[in-house]
Design a protein around this motif. Structure first.
Motif, PDB file in Angstrom:
ATOM      1  N   TRP A  62       0.241  -7.655   4.268  1.00  0.00           N
ATOM      2  CA  TRP A  62       0.124  -6.201   4.372  1.00  0.00           C
ATOM      3  C   TRP A  62       0.343  -5.844   5.809  1.00  0.00           C
ATOM      4  O   TRP A  62      -0.291  -6.379   6.682  1.00  0.00           O
ATOM      5  CB  TRP A  62      -1.253  -5.726   3.933  1.00  0.00           C
TER       6      TRP A  62
ATOM      7  N   PRO B 176       0.830  -1.206   0.000  1.00  0.00           N
ATOM      8  CA  PRO B 176       0.000   0.000   0.000  1.00  0.00           C
ATOM      9  C   PRO B 176       0.865   1.256   0.000  1.00  0.00           C
ATOM     10  O   PRO B 176       1.992   1.251   0.500  1.00  0.00           O
ATOM     11  CB  PRO B 176      -0.795  -0.098   1.300  1.00  0.00           C
ATOM     12  N   ASP B 177       0.321   2.324  -0.514  1.00  0.00           N
ATOM     13  CA  ASP B 177       1.052   3.568  -0.674  1.00  0.00           C
ATOM     14  C   ASP B 177       1.603   4.118   0.641  1.00  0.00           C
ATOM     15  O   ASP B 177       2.664   4.704   0.671  1.00  0.00           O
ATOM     16  CB  ASP B 177       0.137   4.608  -1.334  1.00  0.00           C
ATOM     17  N   GLY B 178       0.902   3.917   1.757  1.00  0.00           N
ATOM     18  CA  GLY B 178       1.344   4.450   3.038  1.00  0.00           C
ATOM     19  C   GLY B 178       2.278   3.545   3.806  1.00  0.00           C
ATOM     20  O   GLY B 178       2.718   3.889   4.911  1.00  0.00           O
ATOM     21  N   HIS B 179       2.617   2.365   3.271  1.00  0.00           N
ATOM     22  CA  HIS B 179       3.527   1.432   3.948  1.00  0.00           C
ATOM     23  C   HIS B 179       4.903   2.088   4.076  1.00  0.00           C
ATOM     24  O   HIS B 179       5.352   2.792   3.171  1.00  0.00           O
ATOM     25  CB  HIS B 179       3.616   0.144   3.128  1.00  0.00           C
ATOM     26  N   PRO B 180       5.588   1.897   5.210  1.00  0.00           N
ATOM     27  CA  PRO B 180       6.911   2.523   5.391  1.00  0.00           C
ATOM     28  C   PRO B 180       7.884   2.226   4.248  1.00  0.00           C
ATOM     29  O   PRO B 180       8.652   3.091   3.838  1.00  0.00           O
ATOM     30  CB  PRO B 180       7.418   1.925   6.704  1.00  0.00           C
TER      31      PRO B 180
ATOM     32  N   ARG C 163       9.882   5.578  -2.473  1.00  0.00           N
ATOM     33  CA  ARG C 163       9.624   6.791  -3.258  1.00  0.00           C
ATOM     34  C   ARG C 163      10.742   7.810  -3.046  1.00  0.00           C
ATOM     35  O   ARG C 163      11.201   8.448  -3.998  1.00  0.00           O
ATOM     36  CB  ARG C 163       8.275   7.403  -2.885  1.00  0.00           C
ATOM     37  N   GLU C 164      11.185   7.964  -1.795  1.00  0.00           N
ATOM     38  CA  GLU C 164      12.283   8.888  -1.513  1.00  0.00           C
ATOM     39  C   GLU C 164      13.549   8.467  -2.257  1.00  0.00           C
ATOM     40  O   GLU C 164      14.245   9.289  -2.853  1.00  0.00           O
ATOM     41  CB  GLU C 164      12.539   8.956  -0.011  1.00  0.00           C
TER      42      GLU C 164
ATOM     43  N   ALA D 196       7.083   1.671   1.087  1.00  0.00           N
ATOM     44  CA  ALA D 196       6.668   2.434  -0.088  1.00  0.00           C
ATOM     45  C   ALA D 196       7.101   3.897   0.048  1.00  0.00           C
ATOM     46  O   ALA D 196       7.553   4.510  -0.922  1.00  0.00           O
ATOM     47  CB  ALA D 196       5.160   2.326  -0.280  1.00  0.00           C
ATOM     48  N   ILE D 197       6.974   4.441   1.240  1.00  0.00           N
ATOM     49  CA  ILE D 197       7.379   5.826   1.480  1.00  0.00           C
ATOM     50  C   ILE D 197       8.882   5.977   1.242  1.00  0.00           C
ATOM     51  O   ILE D 197       9.330   6.879   0.538  1.00  0.00           O
ATOM     52  CB  ILE D 197       6.995   6.255   2.911  1.00  0.00           C
ATOM     53  N   ARG D 198       9.675   5.083   1.821  1.00  0.00           N
ATOM     54  CA  ARG D 198      11.136   5.170   1.677  1.00  0.00           C
ATOM     55  C   ARG D 198      11.563   4.875   0.239  1.00  0.00           C
ATOM     56  O   ARG D 198      12.510   5.495  -0.266  1.00  0.00           O
ATOM     57  CB  ARG D 198      11.833   4.192   2.631  1.00  0.00           C
TER      58      ARG D 198
END
Length: 193
Positions: A192, A40-44, A50-51, A46-48
């Motif tokens: 998930w 999911p987009d908000g998974h840690p 993207r960075e 996924a966030i890292r």
């Protein structure tokens, strides 16, 4: 200082992957790459990711494509990769990371590379598998008796849940929502976190 896999992802991905793709022979074919994941987009992770991808895209001129894949999805190609789907094979994070940083991890990375994947040694984790339901909470194995549960199309998961008394239904993830809406299944099992 020992880095966790989640903290390592952004720095290592950007610091290792970018230089590797920026130095190719002048006559080599050029490719445009993207990064996909099943989280999911908000998974840690996924966030890292993207960075890290922002930095890699800048340094590579937009020529990077990766897919973050849990090794157990390769079990169809080699059953040894299915170890993560064996119920209760690991006692917790400390146990699994010891195994993955040791001989088991080396063995599985070797299998993945024989299949045709490049494997990053230390990366994020997808988390432990869990069950979500539309009808009742699953708090202990006995709660699974007769429970209609969606599973990935993976024989080792199906066998595990059959042994726990559930009624497994293998369904591709894209069909989970409608299967839950129509009552084809009462819940689903996935990774998930």
């Amino acid at each position: 200082m020992k880095l966790s896999r989640r903290r390592l992802l952004a720095g290592a991905t950007a610091g290792i992957a970018a230089p590797a793709i920026l130095h190719w022979p002048a006559d080599a074919a050029e490719f445009t790459y993207k990064c996909g994941a099943s989280l999911p987009d908000g998974h840690p992770m996924a966030i890292r990711a993207r960075e890290a991808m922002v930095q890699i895209k800048e340094e590579s001129g937009g020529r990077l494509e990766m897919y973050t894949l849990p090794l157990d999805l390769l079990a169809a190609k080699n059953p040894a990769c299915g170890i993560f789907g064996v119920g209760y094979a690991f006692l917790g994070y400390d146990h699994i990371w010891e195994a993955m940083d040791g001989d088991l991890g080396s063995h599985l990375r070797g299998i993945a590379e024989q299949i045709g994947f490049h494997v990053v040694h230390n990366c994020y984790d997808h988390g432990f598998r869990q069950i979500t339901t539309r009808t009742k909470p699953i708090e202990k194995p006995e709660d699974l008796k007769g429970f209609k549960i969606r599973l990935p199309v993976a024989p080792y998961f199906i066998a595990l849940f059959q042994s726990l008394g559930a009624s497994p239904t293998p369904i591709n993830f894209a069909e989970v929502y409608s299967a839950l809406q129509t009552g084809v299944v009462d819940g689903q099992e996935n990774r998930w976190c």
